[in-house]
Design a protein around this motif. Structure first.
Motif, PDB file in Angstrom:
ATOM      1  N   LEU A 180       1.841  14.833  60.609  1.00  0.00           N
ATOM      2  CA  LEU A 180       0.449  14.416  60.629  1.00  0.00           C
ATOM      3  C   LEU A 180      -0.070  14.374  59.191  1.00  0.00           C
ATOM      4  N   GLU A 181      -1.104  13.584  58.930  1.00  0.00           N
ATOM      5  CA  GLU A 181      -1.648  13.446  57.587  1.00  0.00           C
ATOM      6  C   GLU A 181      -2.095  14.779  57.008  1.00  0.00           C
ATOM      7  N   SER A 182      -2.612  15.662  57.838  1.00  0.00           N
ATOM      8  CA  SER A 182      -3.141  16.933  57.358  1.00  0.00           C
ATOM      9  C   SER A 182      -2.030  17.954  57.062  1.00  0.00           C
TER      10      SER A 182
END
Length: 107
Positions: free
Chosen positions: A104-106
């Protein structure tokens, strides 16, 4: 409608019905519908030491075949096991998503 009053969904997600003469009625005259259904099946009032479990975990599914009476301890154990199974399923779905699409981007 039940006894001329609407069936309401309470803040915990359970249906309540208007039964002002019921021994377990709230000050507003409301009783949890799933407890009334089980009392109807059993032909007696439930005690305070009897919990009613929604087998499929859907608090709005008050069909008699979806309800079972349990002790508070057994109900707590089942609820915790159900939550753990749901969490494991979510983690497996997240792992499959990461496998297919990457982190995920985070992360």
């Amino acid at each position: 409608m039940h006894n001329g009053r609407p069936v309401l969904l309470n803040f915990q997600g359970y249906y309540t019905v208007y039964e002002p003469t019921h021994p377990a009625a709230s000050r507003g005259g409301r009783v949890l519908e799933h407890r009334l259904v089980m009392e109807s099946v059993l032909g007696r009032y439930l005690t305070t030491d009897e919990h009613v479990d929604h087998i499929d975990q859907d608090k709005t599914n008050n069909g008699p075949s979806n309800l079972q009476v349990m002790t508070p301890t057994a109900h707590s154990q089942k609820t915790n096991a159900d939550r753990e199974r749901a969490r494991a399923k979510q983690l497996a779905e997240l792992a499959a998503f990461r496998e297919k699409y990457g982190p995920l981007e985070s992360e």
